[in-house]
Design an enzyme around this catalytic site. Structure first.
Site, PDB file in Angstrom:
ATOM      1  N   ARG A 251      -0.018   9.027   0.768  1.00  8.69           N
ATOM      2  CA  ARG A 251      -0.886   9.155   1.952  1.00  8.69           C
ATOM      3  C   ARG A 251      -0.369   8.295   3.112  1.00  8.69           C
ATOM      4  O   ARG A 251      -0.720   8.530   4.270  1.00  8.69           O
ATOM      5  CB  ARG A 251      -2.339   8.771   1.618  1.00  8.69           C
ATOM      6  CG  ARG A 251      -2.499   7.343   1.214  1.00  8.69           C
ATOM      7  CD  ARG A 251      -3.899   6.865   0.879  1.00  8.69           C
ATOM      8  NE  ARG A 251      -3.811   5.496   0.390  1.00  8.69           N
ATOM      9  CZ  ARG A 251      -3.561   5.168  -0.867  1.00  8.69           C
ATOM     10  NH1 ARG A 251      -3.430   6.100  -1.777  1.00  8.69           N
ATOM     11  NH2 ARG A 251      -3.435   3.901  -1.223  1.00  8.69           N
ATOM     12  N   ASN A 252       0.449   7.279   2.799  1.00 10.22           N
ATOM     13  CA  ASN A 252       0.947   6.376   3.832  1.00 10.22           C
ATOM     14  C   ASN A 252       2.397   6.643   4.228  1.00 10.22           C
ATOM     15  O   ASN A 252       3.007   5.833   4.924  1.00 10.22           O
ATOM     16  CB  ASN A 252       0.773   4.924   3.381  1.00 10.22           C
ATOM     17  CG  ASN A 252      -0.690   4.547   3.352  1.00 10.22           C
ATOM     18  OD1 ASN A 252      -1.477   5.073   4.144  1.00 10.22           O
ATOM     19  ND2 ASN A 252      -1.074   3.658   2.436  1.00 10.22           N
TER      20      ASN A 252
ATOM     21  N   ASP B 258       0.839  -1.199   0.000  1.00  9.33           N
ATOM     22  CA  ASP B 258       0.000   0.000   0.000  1.00  9.33           C
ATOM     23  C   ASP B 258       0.879   1.256   0.000  1.00  9.33           C
ATOM     24  O   ASP B 258       0.584   2.235   0.688  1.00  9.33           O
ATOM     25  CB  ASP B 258      -0.930  -0.032   1.225  1.00  9.33           C
ATOM     26  CG  ASP B 258      -2.108   0.916   1.095  1.00  9.33           C
ATOM     27  OD1 ASP B 258      -2.300   1.484  -0.003  1.00  9.33           O
ATOM     28  OD2 ASP B 258      -2.832   1.105   2.093  1.00  9.33           O
TER      29      ASP B 258
ATOM     30  N   ASP C 174       1.907   2.935   7.820  1.00  4.05           N
ATOM     31  CA  ASP C 174       0.704   2.187   7.456  1.00  4.05           C
ATOM     32  C   ASP C 174       0.996   0.795   6.872  1.00  4.05           C
ATOM     33  O   ASP C 174       0.889   0.564   5.668  1.00  4.05           O
ATOM     34  CB  ASP C 174      -0.157   3.002   6.483  1.00  4.05           C
ATOM     35  CG  ASP C 174      -1.620   2.590   6.598  1.00  4.05           C
ATOM     36  OD1 ASP C 174      -1.873   1.476   7.109  1.00  4.05           O
ATOM     37  OD2 ASP C 174      -2.498   3.359   6.203  1.00  4.05           O
TER      38      ASP C 174
HETATM   39  P1  ADP Z   1      -5.434   4.054   7.997  1.00  2.66           P
HETATM   40  O1  ADP Z   1      -4.424   2.971   8.010  1.00  2.66           O
HETATM   41  O2  ADP Z   1      -6.704   3.665   8.660  1.00  2.66           O
HETATM   42  O3  ADP Z   1      -5.638   4.639   6.604  1.00  2.66           O
HETATM   43  P2  ADP Z   1      -3.462   5.914   8.698  1.00  2.66           P
HETATM   44  O4  ADP Z   1      -2.367   5.127   9.314  1.00  2.66           O
HETATM   45  O5  ADP Z   1      -3.303   6.220   7.246  1.00  2.66           O
HETATM   46  O6  ADP Z   1      -4.842   5.239   8.917  1.00  2.66           O
HETATM   47  O7  ADP Z   1      -3.572   7.316   9.449  1.00  2.66           O
HETATM   48  C1  ADP Z   1      -4.503   8.312   9.088  1.00  2.66           C
HETATM   49  C2  ADP Z   1      -3.914   9.697   9.292  1.00  2.66           C
HETATM   50  O8  ADP Z   1      -3.462   9.870  10.648  1.00  2.66           O
HETATM   51  C3  ADP Z   1      -2.671   9.964   8.446  1.00  2.66           C
HETATM   52  O9  ADP Z   1      -3.025  10.472   7.187  1.00  2.66           O
HETATM   53  C4  ADP Z   1      -1.920  10.997   9.287  1.00  2.66           C
HETATM   54  O10 ADP Z   1      -2.415  12.292   9.036  1.00  2.66           O
HETATM   55  C5  ADP Z   1      -2.252  10.601  10.712  1.00  2.66           C
HETATM   56  N1  ADP Z   1      -1.181   9.743  11.285  1.00  2.66           N
HETATM   57  C6  ADP Z   1      -1.034   8.402  11.152  1.00  2.66           C
HETATM   58  N2  ADP Z   1       0.045   7.947  11.803  1.00  2.66           N
HETATM   59  C7  ADP Z   1       0.628   9.035  12.365  1.00  2.66           C
HETATM   60  C8  ADP Z   1       1.823   9.239  13.165  1.00  2.66           C
HETATM   61  N3  ADP Z   1       2.611   8.222  13.520  1.00  2.66           N
HETATM   62  N4  ADP Z   1       2.112  10.496  13.545  1.00  2.66           N
HETATM   63  C9  ADP Z   1       1.325  11.542  13.188  1.00  2.66           C
HETATM   64  N5  ADP Z   1       0.208  11.419  12.435  1.00  2.66           N
HETATM   65  C10 ADP Z   1      -0.149  10.193  12.032  1.00  2.66           C
END
Ligand code: ADP
Length: 334
Positions: free
Chosen positions: A184-185, A180, A201
């Site tokens: 965005r990740n 993935d 992610d």
């Molecule tokens: P999902 O796996 O459900 O898509 P994500 O891991 O992409 O969720 O996280 C969603 C959002 O949260 C990201 O786009 C980011 O803005 C924020 N985020 C995720 N992990 C972190 C982190 N370690 N530190 C700061 N922000 C984070």
């Protein structure tokens, strides 16, 4: 937004025992020994040490919060962390992906991979704790850059891409397929004057084991616009399918966070790519970088570069830029 459902026959019966921590005959692991070894390595966090505060972002399934973790390395000051949550009502596949993310992250240690801190399980609530990435996600960062078009240097964009390639090279060397990869990740943190990008992610990631490929059998939402033909046609994933996604990520970076194949549905993208269609060169992208992108999108996965080669190519392009006497800034119309 970017997902489509693929055919399913994967059993998820094992999920409840996954969460409960009993021994599991998981179809996702190459051996039960490996699963048990990994599971015992996961650091468990007592819930009272964790304070969950404001929302940082919403993902496809859960939410991510800013949190404070007490008692890290005997420090009196709590450590700021990111806390990923799952909604109370969610599918077994979502729970499995969530737990897989913890399992995978706990195994990976690299400066360009988001650092895993631990997992906190209390009743049916499970929280995944990682390092806080204060710069947010790469896609949002790129979209912010659009307002500063005249200040964007190719070099800076290339350095962001080299960070991601370095993280991916580590994954490739350790038999981990991310599945993935997308802006965005990827998450950003400010280290001194430099912005560091880390791959995050890992909900869809898998270990390949000895065969070096992972064959997908389950129902899941998949990021079609980032997927190679062999991944969306046959469900076969290798490090070279990650390379294809990385090519799309390069495209996202140089189009400053645009959604790939704008206006096309997932089905239309699959047809387009299957018949040799590829993303066009973004306006602010050099020929050499576009050449690298298109190499990542070779139909025959064996002809795609690996992450070591990608990193070398980007480094040499970046150094070439350094030596050039021409204006290092991209001339793009505002
Ligand atoms: P999902 O796996 O459900 O898509 P994500 O891991 O992409 O969720 O996280 C969603 C959002 O949260 C990201 O786009 C980011 O803005 C924020 N985020 C995720 N992990 C972190 C982190 N370690 N530190 C700061 N922000 C984070």
């Amino acid at each position: 937004l970017f997902c489509a459902s693929l055919r399913s026959d994967e059993s998820l019966d094992t999920m409840s025992s996954f969460i409960g921590g009993n021994s599991v005959n998981s179809p996702l692991y190459t051996s039960i020994e490996e699963y048990e070894k990994v599971q015992s390595d996961i650091h468990s966090i007592a819930r009272h040490k964790l304070t969950v505060q404001r929302l940082l972002g919403k993902g496809a399934f859960g939410e991510v919060y800013y949190g404070l973790l007490a008692d890290v390395a005997h420090s009196e000051v709590p450590t700021p962390v990111a806390v990923k949550t799952l909604p109370t009502l969610c599918s077994d596949q979502t729970k499995l992906d969530f737990f897989m993310e913890a399992v995978m992250l706990s195994k990976l240690k690299h400066p360009n991979i988001v650092k895993f801190i631990g997992i906190s399980i209390e009743g049916s609530s499970i929280l995944l704790v990682t390092e806080l990435m204060d710069g947010g996600d790469l896609r949002s960062y790129l979209r912010c850059l659009r307002t500063k078009l005249n200040d964007i240097a190719t070099k800076e964009l290339i350095l962001l891409c080299i960070d991601v390639a370095t993280g991916c090279q580590y994954l490739e060397e350790h038999g981990c397929i991310h599945r993935d990869l997308a802006t965005r990740n990827c998450l950003l943190s400010e280290k001194g004057s430099r912005t560091i990008v880390k791959v995050g992610d890992f909900g869809m990631s898998r270990l390949t084991g000895r065969t070096n490929y992972y064959r997908k059998k389950g129902t899941a939402l998949v990021p079609v616009k980032w997927m190679s033909p062999e991944a969306f046609i046959d469900g076969v994933f290798t490090s070279k399918t990650d390379v294809w996604s990385y090519g799309v990520l390069l495209w996202e970076v140089f189009s400053l966070g645009h959604v790939p194949y704008p206006g096309k549905s997932n089905e239309e993208v699959m047809q387009f790519v299957k018949h040799g269609g590829r993303l066009p060169k973004p306006e602010i992208c050099t020929e050499k970088i576009y050449q690298l992108m298109t190499n990542c999108w070779a139909d025959d996965s064996r002809l795609r570069p690996n992450f070591t080669t990608i990193k070398e190519k980007l480094t040499s392009i970046e150094q070439c830029d350094n030596n050039s006497t021409s204006n290092p800034y991209l001339s793009v119309p505002c």
